[in-house]
Design a protein around this motif. Structure first.
Motif, short mmCIF file in Angstrom:
data_model
loop_
_atom_site.label_atom_id
_atom_site.label_comp_id
_atom_site.label_asym_id
_atom_site.label_seq_id
_atom_site.Cartn_x
_atom_site.Cartn_y
_atom_site.Cartn_z
N PHE A 191 -0.33 -6.31 3.03
CA PHE A 191 1.00 -6.11 2.46
C PHE A 191 1.82 -7.36 2.78
N ARG A 247 0.82 -5.42 -2.40
CA ARG A 247 -0.38 -4.95 -1.68
C ARG A 247 -1.63 -5.49 -2.36
N ASP A 287 -6.32 -3.84 3.76
CA ASP A 287 -5.13 -3.87 2.90
C ASP A 287 -4.15 -4.88 3.47
#
Length: 242
Positions: free
Chosen positions: A184, A194, A182
């Motif tokens: 961000f 995200r 992930d």
């Protein structure tokens, strides 16, 4: 989830500690030890092209191949006026198709680990086709035991405007480490976006790679541990195109 589309703009910032110069030094040491003439090189799985441009600055004519258009866009953005620009090609490694031969091919930073085992014979066949006789193939892998040891680990890499969180799970059926990632990133007005990706690195043994290389027509296969990041599970393999 796609591989590298979200990571590409942040890849260089998140991998700023990679010793690209040491990789280039290692390749040049191999060229000198071989004694042949090396001027045209292929950088397979070139990513954002940092190593490609490093070798270009050292005077090599470069062809660079990667399957990710996003990574290649980052690579092309690094152009400088006093260096002959590499030829960047968007291709799957297993579908490698060049316009002629090169003196050597390199594949760095786990690039070969991204190739499934069943696709390696065709890739090595194509590399044998496009490397000149007596030319060199040099690549690195992460050792299988290194990848297995990552199972269950969680990693966080944080900068002021990006945070990358990734989880590692070893899949015994695939014989591969699967990373769920992930990313961000900070946008305008203090908002964060995200994006998620999945990366798979296959655990290839040096013994299996040696057998596949020899079957494809390579010889003088050598397995090296005295190499950049050798203390971090990285193994280099060199082979001569016969």
């Amino acid at each position: 989830m796609s591989c590298y589309s979200g990571l590409a703009p942040w890849y260089d910032k998140l991998t700023g500690d990679v010793p690209y110069g040491s990789f280039a030094d290692f390749y040049e040491e191999e060229f000198r030890a071989d004694g042949g003439e090396f001027s045209m090189l292929l950088d397979l799985c070139c990513g954002t092209g940092t190593l490609t441009w490093e070798l270009a600055r050292r005077g090599y004519e470069m062809i660079a191949v990667d399957q990710s258009p996003d990574m290649l866009m980052e690579a092309q953005s690094k152009a400088v006026s006093d260096v002959t620009p590499p030829l960047f090609i968007c291709q799957e490694a297993g579908e490698l198709d060049l316009y002629g031969t090169v003196d050597a091919a390199v594949c760095s930073l786990d690039g070969m680990n991204y190739i499934p085992a069943e696709e390696l014979p065709e890739l090595f066949h194509r590399l044998h086709l496009f490397i000149r006789p007596e030319g060199l193939l040099i690549f690195d892998i992460r050792a299988p035991e290194f990848l297995r040891a990552l199972d269950g680990d969680i990693f966080v890499d944080e900068k002021e405007d990006v945070l990358c969180l990734w989880r590692a799970d070893f899949d015994e059926e695939l014989s591969a480490i699967v990373y769920g990632m992930d990313i961000f990133s900070l946008e305008k007005r203090g908002l964060w976006s995200r994006e998620s990706e999945e990366h798979i690195e296959y655990a290839h043994t040096p013994e299996k790679l040696r057998a596949l290389l020899e079957a494809a027509g390579f010889g003088d296969v050598a397995v090296r541990h005295d190499c950049p990041q050798g203390d971090a599970g990285r193994i280099f393999i060199t082979a001569k195109r016969k």
